[in-house]
Design a protein around this motif. Sequence first.
Motif, PDB file in Angstrom:
ATOM      1  N   SER A   1       5.044  18.739  -7.460  1.00 37.62           N
ATOM      2  CA  SER A   1       5.915  17.761  -6.807  1.00 37.62           C
ATOM      3  C   SER A   1       5.132  16.511  -6.410  1.00 37.62           C
ATOM      4  CB  SER A   1       6.566  18.386  -5.570  1.00 37.62           C
ATOM      5  OG  SER A   1       7.311  17.419  -4.866  1.00 37.62           O
ATOM      6  N   CYS A   2       5.762  15.344  -6.560  1.00 38.14           N
ATOM      7  CA  CYS A   2       5.118  14.096  -6.157  1.00 38.14           C
ATOM      8  C   CYS A   2       5.640  13.616  -4.800  1.00 38.14           C
ATOM      9  CB  CYS A   2       5.316  13.023  -7.229  1.00 38.14           C
ATOM     10  SG  CYS A   2       7.012  12.817  -7.787  1.00 38.14           S
ATOM     11  N   SER A   3       6.371  14.476  -4.097  1.00 41.04           N
ATOM     12  CA  SER A   3       6.824  14.160  -2.742  1.00 41.04           C
ATOM     13  C   SER A   3       6.091  15.063  -1.752  1.00 41.04           C
ATOM     14  CB  SER A   3       8.340  14.331  -2.615  1.00 41.04           C
ATOM     15  OG  SER A   3       8.731  15.652  -2.966  1.00 41.04           O
ATOM     16  N   ASP A   4       6.284  14.829  -0.478  1.00 44.61           N
ATOM     17  CA  ASP A   4       5.601  15.592   0.564  1.00 44.61           C
ATOM     18  C   ASP A   4       6.128  17.030   0.585  1.00 44.61           C
ATOM     19  OD1 ASP A   4       4.132  16.405   2.685  1.00 44.61           O
ATOM     20  OD2 ASP A   4       5.207  15.251   4.196  1.00 44.61           O
ATOM     21  N   THR A   5       5.222  17.999   0.435  1.00 42.99           N
ATOM     22  CA  THR A   5       5.620  19.415   0.371  1.00 42.99           C
ATOM     23  C   THR A   5       5.323  20.170   1.659  1.00 42.99           C
ATOM     24  OG1 THR A   5       3.476  20.028  -0.595  1.00 42.99           O
ATOM     25  CG2 THR A   5       5.264  19.480  -2.129  1.00 42.99           C
ATOM     26  N   HIS A   6       4.872  19.464   2.696  1.00 43.50           N
ATOM     27  CA  HIS A   6       4.483  20.164   3.930  1.00 43.50           C
ATOM     28  C   HIS A   6       5.659  20.929   4.543  1.00 43.50           C
ATOM     29  CE1 HIS A   6       1.020  17.379   3.667  1.00 43.50           C
ATOM     30  NE2 HIS A   6       0.391  18.342   4.305  1.00 43.50           N
ATOM     31  N   LEU A   7       6.845  20.329   4.513  1.00 42.16           N
ATOM     32  CA  LEU A   7       8.008  20.998   5.099  1.00 42.16           C
ATOM     33  C   LEU A   7       8.365  22.255   4.299  1.00 42.16           C
ATOM     34  CD1 LEU A   7      10.256  21.069   7.183  1.00 42.16           C
ATOM     35  CD2 LEU A   7      11.619  19.584   5.689  1.00 42.16           C
ATOM     36  N   SER A   8       8.322  22.161   2.981  1.00 43.50           N
ATOM     37  CA  SER A   8       8.629  23.327   2.140  1.00 43.50           C
ATOM     38  C   SER A   8       7.612  24.442   2.343  1.00 43.50           C
ATOM     39  CB  SER A   8       8.650  22.918   0.662  1.00 43.50           C
ATOM     40  OG  SER A   8       9.689  21.996   0.416  1.00 43.50           O
ATOM     41  N   ILE A   9       6.342  24.074   2.476  1.00 41.21           N
ATOM     42  CA  ILE A   9       5.296  25.070   2.716  1.00 41.21           C
ATOM     43  C   ILE A   9       5.497  25.727   4.075  1.00 41.21           C
ATOM     44  CG2 ILE A   9       2.822  25.392   3.078  1.00 41.21           C
ATOM     45  CD1 ILE A   9       2.363  23.143   1.040  1.00 41.21           C
ATOM     46  N   LEU A  10       5.864  24.912   5.093  1.00 41.86           N
ATOM     47  CA  LEU A  10       6.113  25.444   6.430  1.00 41.86           C
ATOM     48  C   LEU A  10       7.313  26.396   6.422  1.00 41.86           C
ATOM     49  CD1 LEU A  10       5.528  25.479   9.466  1.00 41.86           C
ATOM     50  CD2 LEU A  10       7.022  23.466   9.690  1.00 41.86           C
ATOM     51  N   VAL A  11       8.386  25.998   5.746  1.00 44.21           N
ATOM     52  CA  VAL A  11       9.570  26.859   5.641  1.00 44.21           C
ATOM     53  C   VAL A  11       9.224  28.156   4.923  1.00 44.21           C
ATOM     54  CG1 VAL A  11      11.859  27.073   4.585  1.00 44.21           C
ATOM     55  CG2 VAL A  11      11.222  24.960   5.748  1.00 44.21           C
ATOM     56  N   ASP A  12       8.436  28.064   3.859  1.00 40.69           N
ATOM     57  CA  ASP A  12       8.005  29.248   3.116  1.00 40.69           C
ATOM     58  C   ASP A  12       7.219  30.194   4.017  1.00 40.69           C
ATOM     59  OD1 ASP A  12       7.510  30.999   1.020  1.00 40.69           O
ATOM     60  OD2 ASP A  12       5.756  29.892   0.324  1.00 40.69           O
ATOM     61  N   PHE A  13       6.318  29.638   4.827  1.00 34.98           N
ATOM     62  CA  PHE A  13       5.509  30.455   5.743  1.00 34.98           C
ATOM     63  C   PHE A  13       6.377  31.125   6.811  1.00 34.98           C
ATOM     64  CE2 PHE A  13       3.072  30.754   9.739  1.00 34.98           C
ATOM     65  CZ  PHE A  13       2.077  31.636   9.332  1.00 34.98           C
ATOM     66  N   ILE A  14       7.305  30.352   7.383  1.00 35.31           N
ATOM     67  CA  ILE A  14       8.174  30.906   8.430  1.00 35.31           C
ATOM     68  C   ILE A  14       9.063  32.013   7.873  1.00 35.31           C
ATOM     69  CG2 ILE A  14      10.102  30.377   9.982  1.00 35.31           C
ATOM     70  CD1 ILE A  14       8.898  27.580  10.326  1.00 35.31           C
ATOM     71  N   LEU A  15       9.652  31.767   6.710  1.00 37.20           N
ATOM     72  CA  LEU A  15      10.520  32.780   6.098  1.00 37.20           C
ATOM     73  C   LEU A  15       9.735  34.031   5.731  1.00 37.20           C
ATOM     74  CD1 LEU A  15      12.733  30.540   3.775  1.00 37.20           C
ATOM     75  CD2 LEU A  15      13.414  31.652   5.903  1.00 37.20           C
ATOM     76  N   ALA A  16       8.486  33.850   5.277  1.00 36.49           N
ATOM     77  CA  ALA A  16       7.648  35.005   4.956  1.00 36.49           C
ATOM     78  C   ALA A  16       7.362  35.829   6.202  1.00 36.49           C
ATOM     79  CB  ALA A  16       6.342  34.546   4.308  1.00 36.49           C
ATOM     80  N   CYS A  17       7.106  35.143   7.330  1.00 37.98           N
ATOM     81  CA  CYS A  17       6.831  35.849   8.580  1.00 37.98           C
ATOM     82  C   CYS A  17       8.074  36.548   9.127  1.00 37.98           C
ATOM     83  CB  CYS A  17       6.296  34.871   9.631  1.00 37.98           C
ATOM     84  SG  CYS A  17       4.666  34.211   9.248  1.00 37.98           S
ATOM     85  N   VAL A  18       9.232  35.911   8.981  1.00 31.79           N
ATOM     86  CA  VAL A  18      10.465  36.445   9.564  1.00 31.79           C
ATOM     87  C   VAL A  18      11.099  37.511   8.672  1.00 31.79           C
ATOM     88  CG1 VAL A  18      12.812  35.852  10.294  1.00 31.79           C
ATOM     89  CG2 VAL A  18      10.915  34.333  10.863  1.00 31.79           C
TER      90      VAL A  18
END
Length: 320
Positions: free
Chosen positions: A191-208
């Motif tokens: 991706s050529c856009s900011d992926t920080h939010l997607s990575i954060l969502v991925d981490f939160i969903l993995a934890c939950v």
Amino acid sequence: MADIILRNQTAVTEFILLGFGNLPDLQILLFLMFLVIYMATVAGNMLITALVVADQHLHIPMYFFLGNLSCLETCYTSTLLPRMLVSLLTGDKTISFNGCFSQLYFFSALAGTECYLLAAMSYDRYLAICKPLHYSTLMNTRFCLQLAAGSWLNACLAITIFVLFLSQLTFCGPNEIDHFYCDPIPLMELSCSDTHLSILVDFILACVFTLPPFLLTLTSYVFILANILRIPSSTGRQKAFSTCSSHLTVVTIFYGTMMIFYMLPKRDTLTDLKKVLSLCFTVLTPLVNPLIYSLRNREVKEALSKAVSKCGFHKNMQRL
């Protein structure tokens, strides 16, 4: 979900799954090998599902979850292998933007569901071994249905949220994914856009959503092994362990290879090793599940022999 993906304006309309393109001389051999694996996986898991449905002796919680798992494995392998087989046979490594996200969604949802089903099966074995007097009361039909439905719904919900965020990314540069399926990590790297939010969502969903079933599986087997070790006779320990050995083998293969895959550092020299490891939990696990549960499980072997004998009896009657 498809409409949201379609609305995602991007310069990239397709991705290229490199897969095993670095082995051009082995493409036909790989095609034949994966074709046999796919046919054996589908046949084996469908057979297990049919036995669980048809045989009255298998209408108990342990085999109810096994039937769900076998049905899931059939769908799980069907999201990856047919596309890989086409690529190996024709040399066409492209996959459309929507096709990539659809594969990602179904593969991830089924993988998440497997985590929950394995946890439910672990809890079932915990109750059977550690609380045998309360087993039939606690693991009743209603509770089994709730666990199965919850496994499918929770995984689908988590992956839907993640794919919705992922579909908002913009892809305007390289479109080559050095894998044989659309894995979210290399996809986000393109991706050529900011992926920080997607990575954060991925981490939160993995934890939950992903961490709890893993911890439940781990905790269940800690209590199971502790309870087995307290049994005085070796015969009793062996009998108790035999009731969960098949499931423990499947859990070890699935989680072991997956954890090694995602914990390996990002190095070009480890790319091929990662592909091999991913084959273990995407291709090997669905293939060996029917073998493990049929060869190491007396009830399944008996149900299979009854089914074979009935088929032979009907054929003989038709000949007469």
